[in-house]
Design a protein around this motif. Structure first.
Motif, PDB file in Angstrom:
ATOM      1  N   HIS A   1       0.804  -1.234   0.000  1.00  0.00           N
ATOM      2  CA  HIS A   1       0.000   0.000   0.000  1.00  0.00           C
ATOM      3  C   HIS A   1       0.834   1.280   0.000  1.00  0.00           C
ATOM      4  CE1 HIS A   1      -3.579  -2.439   0.747  1.00  0.00           C
ATOM      5  NE2 HIS A   1      -2.897  -3.081   1.683  1.00  0.00           N
ATOM      6  N   GLY A   2       2.169   1.167   0.141  1.00  0.00           N
ATOM      7  CA  GLY A   2       3.012   2.356   0.122  1.00  0.00           C
ATOM      8  C   GLY A   2       3.186   2.902  -1.285  1.00  0.00           C
ATOM      9  N   LYS A   3       3.620   4.144  -1.381  1.00  0.00           N
ATOM     10  CA  LYS A   3       3.758   4.800  -2.676  1.00  0.00           C
ATOM     11  C   LYS A   3       4.820   4.143  -3.552  1.00  0.00           C
ATOM     12  CE  LYS A   3       2.188   9.380  -1.202  1.00  0.00           C
ATOM     13  NZ  LYS A   3       2.551  10.814  -1.056  1.00  0.00           N
ATOM     14  N   LYS A   4       5.827   3.558  -2.922  1.00  0.00           N
ATOM     15  CA  LYS A   4       6.890   2.911  -3.694  1.00  0.00           C
ATOM     16  C   LYS A   4       6.973   1.413  -3.434  1.00  0.00           C
ATOM     17  CE  LYS A   4       9.872   6.966  -4.233  1.00  0.00           C
ATOM     18  NZ  LYS A   4      11.262   7.495  -4.104  1.00  0.00           N
ATOM     19  N   GLY A   5       5.941   0.852  -2.841  1.00  0.00           N
ATOM     20  CA  GLY A   5       5.936  -0.570  -2.549  1.00  0.00           C
ATOM     21  C   GLY A   5       5.942  -1.406  -3.823  1.00  0.00           C
ATOM     22  N   THR A   6       6.704  -2.489  -3.822  1.00  0.00           N
ATOM     23  CA  THR A   6       6.815  -3.299  -5.044  1.00  0.00           C
ATOM     24  C   THR A   6       5.494  -3.991  -5.391  1.00  0.00           C
ATOM     25  OG1 THR A   6       7.626  -5.167  -3.713  1.00  0.00           O
ATOM     26  CG2 THR A   6       9.276  -3.733  -4.741  1.00  0.00           C
TER      27      THR A   6
ATOM     28  N   SER B   1     -10.342  -2.576  -0.020  1.00  0.00           N
ATOM     29  CA  SER B   1     -11.131  -2.120   1.125  1.00  0.00           C
ATOM     30  C   SER B   1     -10.536  -2.609   2.445  1.00  0.00           C
ATOM     31  CB  SER B   1     -12.571  -2.623   1.000  1.00  0.00           C
ATOM     32  OG  SER B   1     -12.608  -4.037   0.957  1.00  0.00           O
ATOM     33  N   TYR B   2      -9.476  -3.377   2.364  1.00  0.00           N
ATOM     34  CA  TYR B   2      -8.803  -3.900   3.562  1.00  0.00           C
ATOM     35  C   TYR B   2      -7.298  -3.800   3.323  1.00  0.00           C
ATOM     36  CZ  TYR B   2      -8.316  -7.919   0.469  1.00  0.00           C
ATOM     37  OH  TYR B   2      -8.019  -8.716  -0.605  1.00  0.00           O
ATOM     38  N   LYS B   3      -6.536  -3.854   4.398  1.00  0.00           N
ATOM     39  CA  LYS B   3      -5.093  -3.807   4.305  1.00  0.00           C
ATOM     40  C   LYS B   3      -4.539  -5.234   4.211  1.00  0.00           C
ATOM     41  CE  LYS B   3      -4.332   0.677   4.828  1.00  0.00           C
ATOM     42  NZ  LYS B   3      -3.637   1.504   3.809  1.00  0.00           N
ATOM     43  N   MET B   4      -3.510  -5.383   3.407  1.00  0.00           N
ATOM     44  CA  MET B   4      -2.825  -6.667   3.302  1.00  0.00           C
ATOM     45  C   MET B   4      -1.334  -6.431   3.478  1.00  0.00           C
ATOM     46  SD  MET B   4      -3.371  -7.149  -0.816  1.00  0.00           S
ATOM     47  CE  MET B   4      -4.973  -6.340  -0.762  1.00  0.00           C
ATOM     48  N   ALA B   5      -0.617  -7.476   3.840  1.00  0.00           N
ATOM     49  CA  ALA B   5       0.834  -7.395   4.003  1.00  0.00           C
ATOM     50  C   ALA B   5       1.476  -8.433   3.097  1.00  0.00           C
ATOM     51  CB  ALA B   5       1.221  -7.641   5.458  1.00  0.00           C
ATOM     52  N   GLY B   6       2.626  -8.098   2.527  1.00  0.00           N
ATOM     53  CA  GLY B   6       3.229  -9.060   1.619  1.00  0.00           C
ATOM     54  C   GLY B   6       4.654  -8.726   1.269  1.00  0.00           C
ATOM     55  N   LYS B   7       5.251  -9.608   0.494  1.00  0.00           N
ATOM     56  CA  LYS B   7       6.608  -9.380  -0.020  1.00  0.00           C
ATOM     57  C   LYS B   7       6.727 -10.083  -1.362  1.00  0.00           C
ATOM     58  CE  LYS B   7      10.729  -7.841  -0.061  1.00  0.00           C
ATOM     59  NZ  LYS B   7      10.554  -7.729  -1.551  1.00  0.00           N
ATOM     60  N   THR B   8       7.142  -9.319  -2.363  1.00  0.00           N
ATOM     61  CA  THR B   8       7.353  -9.884  -3.694  1.00  0.00           C
ATOM     62  C   THR B   8       8.778 -10.400  -3.822  1.00  0.00           C
ATOM     63  OG1 THR B   8       8.013  -7.741  -4.590  1.00  0.00           O
ATOM     64  CG2 THR B   8       5.665  -8.305  -4.699  1.00  0.00           C
TER      65      THR B   8
ATOM     66  N   LEU C   1       7.575 -14.557  -7.501  1.00  0.00           N
ATOM     67  CA  LEU C   1       7.143 -15.083  -6.204  1.00  0.00           C
ATOM     68  C   LEU C   1       6.428 -14.021  -5.382  1.00  0.00           C
ATOM     69  CD1 LEU C   1      10.361 -16.169  -6.768  1.00  0.00           C
ATOM     70  CD2 LEU C   1       9.689 -17.648  -4.883  1.00  0.00           C
ATOM     71  N   TYR C   2       5.599 -14.508  -4.469  1.00  0.00           N
ATOM     72  CA  TYR C   2       4.918 -13.607  -3.538  1.00  0.00           C
ATOM     73  C   TYR C   2       4.560 -14.389  -2.279  1.00  0.00           C
ATOM     74  CZ  TYR C   2       1.414 -10.620  -1.367  1.00  0.00           C
ATOM     75  OH  TYR C   2       0.721  -9.855  -0.470  1.00  0.00           O
ATOM     76  N   ILE C   3       4.784 -13.762  -1.120  1.00  0.00           N
ATOM     77  CA  ILE C   3       4.226 -14.267   0.137  1.00  0.00           C
ATOM     78  C   ILE C   3       3.484 -13.120   0.813  1.00  0.00           C
ATOM     79  CG2 ILE C   3       6.071 -15.967   0.440  1.00  0.00           C
ATOM     80  CD1 ILE C   3       7.091 -14.123   2.773  1.00  0.00           C
ATOM     81  N   GLY C   4       2.458 -13.440   1.575  1.00  0.00           N
ATOM     82  CA  GLY C   4       1.727 -12.390   2.275  1.00  0.00           C
ATOM     83  C   GLY C   4       0.546 -12.924   3.032  1.00  0.00           C
ATOM     84  N   TRP C   5      -0.193 -12.020   3.641  1.00  0.00           N
ATOM     85  CA  TRP C   5      -1.397 -12.392   4.391  1.00  0.00           C
ATOM     86  C   TRP C   5      -2.391 -11.252   4.388  1.00  0.00           C
ATOM     87  CZ3 TRP C   5       3.326 -11.405   6.775  1.00  0.00           C
ATOM     88  CH2 TRP C   5       3.374 -10.299   7.632  1.00  0.00           C
ATOM     89  N   ALA C   6      -3.611 -11.574   4.743  1.00  0.00           N
ATOM     90  CA  ALA C   6      -4.665 -10.564   4.795  1.00  0.00           C
ATOM     91  C   ALA C   6      -5.781 -11.055   5.730  1.00  0.00           C
ATOM     92  CB  ALA C   6      -5.223 -10.302   3.393  1.00  0.00           C
ATOM     93  N   PRO C   7      -6.510 -10.126   6.358  1.00  0.00           N
ATOM     94  CA  PRO C   7      -6.161  -8.709   6.542  1.00  0.00           C
ATOM     95  C   PRO C   7      -4.846  -8.575   7.321  1.00  0.00           C
ATOM     96  CG  PRO C   7      -8.458  -9.119   7.144  1.00  0.00           C
ATOM     97  CD  PRO C   7      -7.804 -10.454   6.996  1.00  0.00           C
ATOM     98  N   ALA C   8      -4.229  -7.416   7.215  1.00  0.00           N
ATOM     99  CA  ALA C   8      -2.904  -7.244   7.792  1.00  0.00           C
ATOM    100  C   ALA C   8      -2.908  -7.357   9.308  1.00  0.00           C
ATOM    101  CB  ALA C   8      -2.338  -5.882   7.367  1.00  0.00           C
ATOM    102  N   LYS C   9      -3.955  -6.869   9.981  1.00  0.00           N
ATOM    103  CA  LYS C   9      -3.981  -6.822  11.439  1.00  0.00           C
ATOM    104  C   LYS C   9      -4.577  -8.077  12.087  1.00  0.00           C
ATOM    105  CE  LYS C   9      -2.156  -2.725  11.695  1.00  0.00           C
ATOM    106  NZ  LYS C   9      -0.759  -2.593  12.203  1.00  0.00           N
ATOM    107  N   ASP C  10      -5.492  -8.721  11.445  1.00  0.00           N
ATOM    108  CA  ASP C  10      -6.112  -9.932  11.998  1.00  0.00           C
ATOM    109  C   ASP C  10      -6.263 -10.948  10.870  1.00  0.00           C
ATOM    110  OD1 ASP C  10      -7.334 -11.703  13.709  1.00  0.00           O
ATOM    111  OD2 ASP C  10      -9.318 -10.779  13.550  1.00  0.00           O
TER     112      ASP C  10
END
Length: 635
Positions: A529-534, A543-550, A578-587
């Motif tokens: 969700h950052g301006k320069k996030g990959t 509509s929800y936040k997610m966390a991840g890494k490409t 590749l991608y790993i991550g989860w959602a929603p970010a907080k729960d």
């Protein structure tokens, strides 16, 4: 003369009487012999001949148990049973031994289609240990026409039986085989390991995956019945019956809707998707592509079809989700950042200037960053958000092998992380000892630099990467990764609940400062969700936040003075996404790993697929909840 005549008559009478007595004596002797024999047979030998008589008219037949069903987490049927008819022979009812069998096979070939492969498999089964008078399968899945033809010609086919049975059926066959496995015919090697009594009426066994791991629970226990037959072997009546114990029903964490969506997203690609519930460790989806249908293996795939699958360059038989070994690339950077901070090797405010490369020695080899010209001043947060290789070259050089492999192991790399998938591999977590044993060489600083960005000797399976995502999402909390949710509606927390050995699992990851988890989470949220996030394009307008890494895994080595140009490289040698991550970010309710072979960058090839599955898992669940609440309010 008169006296002579009278003497002759007396002599004849005497001879007649003598013959009569001799005849009577013979009759008496024969009668006594018959009576004695009758007494001997009926009294003294009663038990023996009564047993032989019963053996001739009575037979003990094994009854196959009904295989247990497999359901998804919402109750959708994933593996069921359907009726089928098999053509079998009872060798004991054929006169002439092997010649009699060959004669019946020749007769059958004139009635229904029987090829040489059928005969070869029949002969193998014939030579396997079995109970007397038990039928030996010749062909499976007879159609109605074939059943009618055999029935009409039954009078000239002694020992031939049509046996009804239930065989495995996968109603949602497409895209599920790499998660479920499949059931197939028992082969010689398997028969030697199985309980011959319990499998005396069973022709199939679990071959892969869940079907194989839970074979004991799914199979059940054999039953028996004593039947009375006529001279032709036809059953006249059932004298006694001991019912088989059906196999247990299994419920998986697998979500059929999510699994189907993952399989569809992978169509036309090579790769894998694994999704895990972070709250339980249950596998929600496990898709590998390309795939194949399991139903064709249940009663025997044709040689042509099998060779087509086996010879395909895309390896559809290969389970990439469990056995695919890929460089994890930048997906390990959050763990490397934790390793550096938590071990105290770097400070939490450590930063460096990134010119676009890193050098071990002045004038030495350039270890390049993906961005030409570099990222300027880089701290830990920026290094994850923008995936700065130079930052991890530097901290990997400082750390060396031991701290990195120690922390990577705590997150599941280098070990089998799933409890109930027997085909899973541990891939490679390269330690100094590993390199000495496998490469006969020492560990060099350059090896550490490659390890720091998830390249070099390091490899991981998609299941391991999904596990790593789960542990990151849970801030170090481990759950046993498993397919099983319940057996006969009884919850299963670990495979040890059903008498299996729990696989070795790392302890929860406890950091010196728990606030470090928040630093990593915030950085991974900004990746999406950052301006320069990959991964910002995949996280946009959510509509929800997610966390991840490409991540982008290099397949082909590039020379120092060359640049990577996908257009000039054969498709098979292009980078993996590749991608790993989860959602929603907080729960979080879902943690995911996506790998697309030769798909290019992880931000373009893998992250968009994860976003679609996040939407389905979260927004789809919310829609169902709202609909249910609306129905209750209307009520």
């Amino acid at each position: 003369m008169p006296w002579s005549k009278m003497d002759t008559q007396r002599q004849e009478v005497s001879q007649f009487r003598a013959r009569l007595w001799w005849a009577l004596l013979v009759i008496v002797i024969v009668f006594v012999g018959l009576v004695s024999r009758l007494v001997y047979l009926q009294v003294w030998q009663y038990e023996r001949y009564a047993t032989e008589s019963d053996d001739n008219r009575q037979q003990l037949q094994a009854i196959a148990p009904t295989r247990g069903l497999i359901y998804d987490t919402n109750g959708a049927l994933l593996a069921g049973n359907r009726a089928s008819h098999s053509l079998t022979l009872v060798p004991e009812q054929l006169i002439g031994g092997r010649r009699g069998i060959d004669n019946v096979l020749a007769e059958l070939a004139q009635v229904v289609s029987i090829d040489q492969n059928d005969v070869k498999r029949f002969n193998r089964r014939l030579n396997q240990p079995r109970r007397p008078h038990s039928p030996v399968a010749l062909r499976f899945q007879l159609n109605p026409t074939e059943i009618a033809q055999i029935t009409v010609n039954q009078h000239r086919l002694p020992g031939v039986r049509i046996v009804p049975e239930l065989v495995r059926f996968y109603p949602l066959d497409k895209g599920f085989v790499h998660a479920l496995g499949y059931v197939g015919r028992i082969n010689d090697r398997e028969l030697a390991k199985l309980d011959s009594a319990n499998y005396s009426a069973t022709h199939h066994v679990g071959k892969l995956g869940v079907e194989r791991f839970y074979e004991t629970e799914l199979h059940g226990n054999v039953g028996y019945q004593t039947v009375e037959t006529n001279a032709r072997g036809r059953v006249l009546q059932v004298l006694d019956r001991f019912e088989p114990v059906p196999g247990k029903n299994i419920t998986l964490f697998l979500d059929a809707q999510l699994q189907q969506a993952a399989a569809k997203l992978l169509e036309g690609k090579r790769g894998a998707i694994v999704a895990i519930d972070p709250k339980t460790g249950g596998v929600l989806a496990m898709a590998s592509a390309p795939s194949y249908g399991a139903n064709q293996f249940v009663t025997g795939i044709s040689n042509a079809n099998y060779q087509a699958l086996r010879g395909s360059d895309d390896l559809p038989l290969f389970n990439r989700a469990l056995r695919g070994r890929y460089p994890p690339a930048s997906t390990v950077k959050p763990v490397m950042a934790i390793a550096g901070m938590d071990s105290g090797i770097i400070s939490r405010k450590y930063s460096l200037w990134d010119p676009g490369y890193y050098q071990l020695t002045e004038g030495g080899r350039l270890y390049r960053d993906w961005k030409e010209g570099g990222h300027g001043q880089v701290d830990m947060h920026k290094s994850i958000v923008e995936s700065v290789d130079t930052y991890y070259y530097a901290i990997a050089h400082i750390m060396g092998n031991d701290p990195m492999t120690k922390y990577l192991a705590q997150f599941g790399l280098g070990q089998v992380t799933i409890a109930d998938q027997p085909e899973a591999t541990k891939a490679v977590l390269p330690t100094q000892q590993w390199k000495r044993i496998n490469r006969s060489a020492s560990w060099f600083p350059g090896d550490s630099l490659n390890l720091g960005i998830g390249q070099g000797f390091l490899s991981a399976t998609p299941t391991q990467l999904a596990t790593m995502a789960m542990v990151l999402a849970n801030k170090g909390k481990w759950h046993q990764i498993r397919m099983i949710k319940a057996i006969n509606d009884q919850p299963v927390e670990k495979v040890s609940d059903i008498g299996r050995n729990d696989p070795k699992q790392p302890s929860d990851v406890a950091l010196e400062r728990s606030s470090d988890w928040n630093k990593i989470h915030n950085a991974m949220i900004d990746v999406m969700h950052g301006k320069k996030g990959t991964g910002r394009r995949s996280g946009a307008e959510s509509s929800y936040k997610m966390a991840g890494k490409t991540g982008t895994a290099q397949v082909l080595g590039i020379k120092q003075d060359s640049t990577y140009d996908a257009a000039t490289i054969a498709e098979r040698f292009r980078d993996h996404g590749l991608y790993i991550g989860w959602a929603p970010a907080k729960d979080p309710v879902i943690a995911i790993a996506v790998i697309i072979e030769n798909g290019g960058g992880g931000s373009s090839a893998a992250a968009p697929l994860a976003r679609k599955l996040f939407d389905l898992s979260i927004l789809g669940a919310q829609s169902k909840t709202k609909a249910k609440e609306g129905a209750e309010n209307d009520g």
